[in-house]
Design a protein around this motif. Structure first.
Motif, short mmCIF file in Angstrom:
data_model
loop_
_atom_site.label_atom_id
_atom_site.label_comp_id
_atom_site.label_asym_id
_atom_site.label_seq_id
_atom_site.Cartn_x
_atom_site.Cartn_y
_atom_site.Cartn_z
N UNK A 59 0.85 -1.20 0.00
CA UNK A 59 0.00 0.00 0.00
C UNK A 59 0.88 1.24 0.00
N UNK A 60 1.19 1.70 -1.20
CA UNK A 60 2.11 2.82 -1.38
C UNK A 60 1.37 4.03 -1.91
N UNK A 61 1.57 5.17 -1.27
CA UNK A 61 0.98 6.41 -1.77
C UNK A 61 1.90 7.07 -2.77
N UNK A 62 3.17 7.20 -2.42
CA UNK A 62 4.13 7.80 -3.34
C UNK A 62 5.54 7.36 -2.97
N UNK A 63 6.41 7.39 -4.00
CA UNK A 63 7.82 7.05 -3.79
C UNK A 63 8.68 8.22 -4.23
N UNK A 64 9.56 8.64 -3.38
CA UNK A 64 10.49 9.70 -3.71
C UNK A 64 11.78 9.09 -4.27
N UNK A 114 9.69 6.51 0.81
CA UNK A 114 8.32 6.49 0.30
C UNK A 114 7.31 6.81 1.39
N UNK A 115 6.11 7.12 0.93
CA UNK A 115 4.98 7.39 1.81
C UNK A 115 3.97 6.26 1.62
N UNK A 116 3.72 5.47 2.64
CA UNK A 116 2.71 4.42 2.51
C UNK A 116 1.31 5.00 2.63
N UNK A 117 0.33 4.28 2.13
CA UNK A 117 -1.06 4.68 2.34
C UNK A 117 -1.34 4.72 3.85
N UNK A 118 -1.92 5.81 4.30
CA UNK A 118 -2.25 5.94 5.73
C UNK A 118 -1.04 5.75 6.63
N UNK A 119 0.12 6.22 6.18
CA UNK A 119 1.32 6.05 6.97
C UNK A 119 2.21 7.26 6.94
N UNK A 120 3.37 7.10 7.54
CA UNK A 120 4.34 8.19 7.66
C UNK A 120 5.51 7.93 6.71
N UNK A 121 5.96 8.96 6.06
CA UNK A 121 7.10 8.85 5.15
C UNK A 121 8.32 8.35 5.89
N UNK A 122 8.96 7.32 5.32
CA UNK A 122 10.23 6.84 5.87
C UNK A 122 10.96 6.03 4.81
N UNK A 123 12.15 5.56 5.16
CA UNK A 123 12.97 4.77 4.24
C UNK A 123 12.76 3.28 4.49
N UNK A 124 12.52 2.56 3.41
CA UNK A 124 12.37 1.11 3.47
C UNK A 124 13.56 0.46 2.79
N UNK A 125 13.91 -0.73 3.25
CA UNK A 125 15.04 -1.46 2.71
C UNK A 125 14.62 -2.84 2.23
N UNK A 126 15.30 -3.31 1.17
CA UNK A 126 15.13 -4.68 0.74
C UNK A 126 15.99 -5.62 1.56
N UNK A 127 15.88 -6.90 1.26
CA UNK A 127 16.58 -7.91 2.05
C UNK A 127 18.02 -8.13 1.57
N UNK A 128 18.34 -7.62 0.41
CA UNK A 128 19.69 -7.75 -0.12
C UNK A 128 19.83 -8.90 -1.10
N UNK A 129 20.72 -8.71 -2.06
CA UNK A 129 21.03 -9.76 -3.03
C UNK A 129 22.55 -9.83 -3.20
N UNK A 130 23.08 -11.03 -3.22
CA UNK A 130 24.53 -11.22 -3.28
C UNK A 130 25.03 -11.09 -4.72
N UNK A 131 26.08 -10.31 -4.87
CA UNK A 131 26.79 -10.21 -6.14
C UNK A 131 28.23 -10.65 -5.88
#
Length: 120
Positions: A27-32, A99-116
């Protein structure tokens, strides 16, 4: 619930290429800005590349001329095209999104990582 999922990592020989993808879902409102970071064993996490919602990019000096960052706003996805890979590029690569989630507060989200891994 917002999630960032990376894909595209793997083992490649020196001089080879890989393309990483990171899709934001939920549920994403917007992504910066979206970006890529990496962390090699024994090192701190470091910035690789960022891209704004308008497409302005910033690359670490160590990857200039070899890596390209792009995004597809319609798919909430950021990409990292990595060319001329070298052993020192070996690391876990993480994406993040401001990003800003729907009905939420803007913050930074992280993925789980991928090995290279770059090795002959």
């Amino acid at each position: 619930q917002v999630q960032l999922v990376e894909s595209g990592g793997g083992l490649v020989q020196p001089g080879g290429s890989l393309r990483l993808s990171c899709a934001a879902s939920g549920s994403i409102f917007s992504i910066n800005a979206m970006g890529w970071y990496r962390q090699a064993p024994g090192n701190e996490r470091e910035l690789v590349a960022t891209i704004t919602s308008g497409g302005s990019t910033n690359l670490a000096h160590s990857v200039w001329g070899r890596f390209t960052v792009s995004r597809d706003n319609a798919k909430n996805t950021v990409y990292l095209q990595m060319n001329s890979l070298q052993p020192e590029d070996t690391a876990v690569y993480y994406c993040n999104a401001d990003l800003v989630p729907q009905n939420g507060v803007r913050r930074t989200y992280w993925g789980q990582g991928t090995q290279v891994t770059v090795s002959s």
